[in-house]
Design a protein around this motif. Structure first.
Motif, PDB file in Angstrom:
ATOM      1  N   ASN A   1      62.858  84.952 108.621  1.00 39.59           N
ATOM      2  CA  ASN A   1      61.591  85.127 108.901  1.00 39.59           C
ATOM      3  C   ASN A   1      61.027  85.028 110.410  1.00 39.59           C
ATOM      4  N   HIS A   2      61.015  86.192 111.124  1.00 45.59           N
ATOM      5  CA  HIS A   2      60.822  86.178 112.523  1.00 45.59           C
ATOM      6  C   HIS A   2      59.285  85.252 112.770  1.00 45.59           C
ATOM      7  N   HIS A   3      58.464  85.594 112.008  1.00 42.90           N
ATOM      8  CA  HIS A   3      57.005  84.855 112.494  1.00 42.90           C
ATOM      9  C   HIS A   3      57.136  83.348 112.305  1.00 42.90           C
ATOM     10  N   PHE A   4      57.754  83.025 111.188  1.00 39.35           N
ATOM     11  CA  PHE A   4      57.979  81.511 111.254  1.00 39.35           C
ATOM     12  C   PHE A   4      59.141  80.948 111.712  1.00 39.35           C
ATOM     13  N   GLY A   5      60.082  81.732 112.254  1.00 37.08           N
ATOM     14  CA  GLY A   5      61.265  81.092 112.998  1.00 37.08           C
ATOM     15  C   GLY A   5      62.214  80.645 112.201  1.00 37.08           C
ATOM     16  N   TYR A   6      62.755  81.020 110.957  1.00 40.62           N
ATOM     17  CA  TYR A   6      63.740  80.253 110.315  1.00 40.62           C
ATOM     18  C   TYR A   6      64.889  81.309 109.763  1.00 40.62           C
ATOM     19  N   VAL A   7      66.097  81.010 109.440  1.00 37.88           N
ATOM     20  CA  VAL A   7      67.009  81.630 108.981  1.00 37.88           C
ATOM     21  C   VAL A   7      67.762  80.760 107.866  1.00 37.88           C
ATOM     22  N   SER A   8      68.182  81.355 106.641  1.00 33.98           N
ATOM     23  CA  SER A   8      68.951  80.598 105.561  1.00 33.98           C
ATOM     24  C   SER A   8      69.776  81.630 105.010  1.00 33.98           C
ATOM     25  N   LEU A   9      70.926  80.902 104.552  1.00 34.29           N
ATOM     26  CA  LEU A   9      71.999  81.550 103.904  1.00 34.29           C
ATOM     27  C   LEU A   9      72.263  80.842 102.804  1.00 34.29           C
ATOM     28  N   LEU A  10      72.192  81.702 101.571  1.00 31.69           N
ATOM     29  CA  LEU A  10      72.461  81.102 100.147  1.00 31.69           C
ATOM     30  C   LEU A  10      73.942  81.599  99.646  1.00 31.69           C
ATOM     31  N   ARG A  11      74.362  81.015  98.634  1.00 29.68           N
ATOM     32  CA  ARG A  11      75.558  81.774  98.069  1.00 29.68           C
ATOM     33  C   ARG A  11      75.249  81.444  96.612  1.00 29.68           C
ATOM     34  N   ARG A  12      75.490  82.560  95.713  1.00 29.71           N
ATOM     35  CA  ARG A  12      75.415  82.389  94.301  1.00 29.71           C
ATOM     36  C   ARG A  12      76.655  81.727  93.730  1.00 29.71           C
ATOM     37  N   PHE A  13      76.592  81.047  92.671  1.00 34.69           N
ATOM     38  CA  PHE A  13      77.620  80.071  92.065  1.00 34.69           C
ATOM     39  C   PHE A  13      77.361  79.686  90.520  1.00 34.69           C
ATOM     40  N   ASP A  14      78.106  79.843  89.526  1.00 32.96           N
ATOM     41  CA  ASP A  14      77.986  79.679  88.315  1.00 32.96           C
ATOM     42  C   ASP A  14      78.143  78.070  88.117  1.00 32.96           C
ATOM     43  N   PRO A  15      77.386  77.645  87.422  1.00 31.12           N
ATOM     44  CA  PRO A  15      77.233  76.118  87.301  1.00 31.12           C
ATOM     45  C   PRO A  15      78.435  75.806  86.167  1.00 31.12           C
ATOM     46  N   VAL A  16      79.064  76.815  85.463  1.00 31.60           N
ATOM     47  CA  VAL A  16      80.179  76.507  84.719  1.00 31.60           C
ATOM     48  C   VAL A  16      81.498  76.333  85.577  1.00 31.60           C
TER      49      VAL A  16
ATOM     50  N   THR B   1      56.754  87.206 103.171  1.00 29.25           N
ATOM     51  CA  THR B   1      56.961  87.645 104.426  1.00 29.25           C
ATOM     52  C   THR B   1      58.297  87.579 104.836  1.00 29.25           C
ATOM     53  N   ASP B   2      59.329  87.022 104.084  1.00 33.01           N
ATOM     54  CA  ASP B   2      60.684  86.894 104.330  1.00 33.01           C
ATOM     55  C   ASP B   2      61.520  88.268 104.220  1.00 33.01           C
ATOM     56  N   HIS B   3      62.443  88.438 105.063  1.00 32.52           N
ATOM     57  CA  HIS B   3      63.202  89.417 104.863  1.00 32.52           C
ATOM     58  C   HIS B   3      64.469  88.978 104.091  1.00 32.52           C
ATOM     59  N   VAL B   4      64.753  89.635 103.052  1.00 32.00           N
ATOM     60  CA  VAL B   4      66.168  89.159 101.977  1.00 32.00           C
ATOM     61  C   VAL B   4      67.017  90.009 102.166  1.00 32.00           C
ATOM     62  N   ILE B   5      68.467  89.834 102.559  1.00 26.57           N
ATOM     63  CA  ILE B   5      69.350  90.642 102.628  1.00 26.57           C
ATOM     64  C   ILE B   5      70.450  90.127 101.517  1.00 26.57           C
ATOM     65  N   ARG B   6      70.939  91.137 100.737  1.00 24.67           N
ATOM     66  CA  ARG B   6      72.154  90.653  99.939  1.00 24.67           C
ATOM     67  C   ARG B   6      73.422  91.172 100.124  1.00 24.67           C
ATOM     68  N   ASP B   7      74.409  90.289  99.969  1.00 23.09           N
ATOM     69  CA  ASP B   7      75.651  90.733 100.203  1.00 23.09           C
ATOM     70  C   ASP B   7      76.499  90.532  99.075  1.00 23.09           C
ATOM     71  N   ASP B   8      76.377  91.393  97.899  1.00 22.80           N
ATOM     72  CA  ASP B   8      76.825  91.343  96.758  1.00 22.80           C
ATOM     73  C   ASP B   8      78.470  91.098  96.725  1.00 22.80           C
ATOM     74  N   GLY B   9      79.062  91.622  97.724  1.00 25.27           N
ATOM     75  CA  GLY B   9      80.579  91.389  97.749  1.00 25.27           C
ATOM     76  C   GLY B   9      81.086  89.879  97.751  1.00 25.27           C
ATOM     77  N   PHE B  10      80.413  89.087  98.563  1.00 21.87           N
ATOM     78  CA  PHE B  10      80.595  87.695  98.682  1.00 21.87           C
ATOM     79  C   PHE B  10      79.753  87.000  98.032  1.00 21.87           C
ATOM     80  N   GLY B  11      78.774  87.325  97.493  1.00 20.08           N
ATOM     81  CA  GLY B  11      77.740  86.484  96.704  1.00 20.08           C
ATOM     82  C   GLY B  11      76.705  85.858  97.793  1.00 20.08           C
ATOM     83  N   TYR B  12      76.562  86.220  99.043  1.00 19.35           N
ATOM     84  CA  TYR B  12      75.447  85.768  99.830  1.00 19.35           C
ATOM     85  C   TYR B  12      74.209  86.176  99.817  1.00 19.35           C
ATOM     86  N   VAL B  13      73.335  85.573 100.186  1.00 18.17           N
ATOM     87  CA  VAL B  13      71.931  86.073 100.320  1.00 18.17           C
ATOM     88  C   VAL B  13      71.452  85.458 101.749  1.00 18.17           C
ATOM     89  N   LEU B  14      71.027  86.412 102.616  1.00 20.21           N
ATOM     90  CA  LEU B  14      70.372  85.964 104.002  1.00 20.21           C
ATOM     91  C   LEU B  14      68.754  86.105 103.825  1.00 20.21           C
TER      92      LEU B  14
END
Length: 144
Positions: free
Chosen positions: A99-114, A83-96
């Motif tokens: 979830n309206h129903h559960f009331g949370y927001v998360s921002l993640l960033r892509r990274f390379d472990p090397v 039920t999450d809305h997932v929005i990708r910002d490939d330019g900066f590597g972020y993902v938002l």
């Protein structure tokens, strides 16, 4: 995996000489309750790009990456529910994710472990280290 796939994979790895690029996702910020409601209202008014821009203020680069590694907020896949809305910002590597129903927001960033420019691998935190720690005694619960 059959032997043909395994052989092809090992030949490709040997011929390139470099380990395959592995991407992970790290948590920048997770908000819930009133804090999340404010950001969700921002998304509804101004769009998810405005929320990504706003939440990216919590990203302090290597310091954020190191904290995510130490605290175990590193993921192989983007953590999301159906039920999450997932929005990708490939330019900066972020993902938002929000979830309206559960009331949370998360921002993640892509990274390379090397690490860039080196062959040092940044391993995720070991989950198995917990059994080595002494645990606090637990009571049977509240007694009346």
């Amino acid at each position: 995996m059959n032997s043909t796939t395994t052989t092809a994979k090992s030949i490709a790895t040997e011929s390139s000489g470099a380990p395959p690029v592995e991407r992970r996702w790290m948590s920048i910020v997770f908000l819930q309750g009133e804090e999340a409601d404010t950001v969700i209202d921002m998304i509804d008014r101004n769009g998810p790009e405005a929320a990504i821009h706003h939440l990216s203020q919590w990203d302090y680069g290597d310091e954020t990456r190191d904290a995510a590694l130490v605290n175990g907020y590193v993921y192989d896949e983007i953590p999301e529910s159906p039920t999450d809305h997932v929005i990708r910002d490939d330019g900066f590597g972020y993902v938002l994710t929000y979830n309206h129903h559960f009331g949370y927001v998360s921002l993640l960033r892509r990274f390379d472990p090397v690490l860039a420019g080196t062959s040092d691998y940044v391993a995720p935190p070991a989950r198995s280290g917990f059994e080595k720690r002494r645990t606090a005694r637990r009571s049977n619960g509240l007694r009346l």
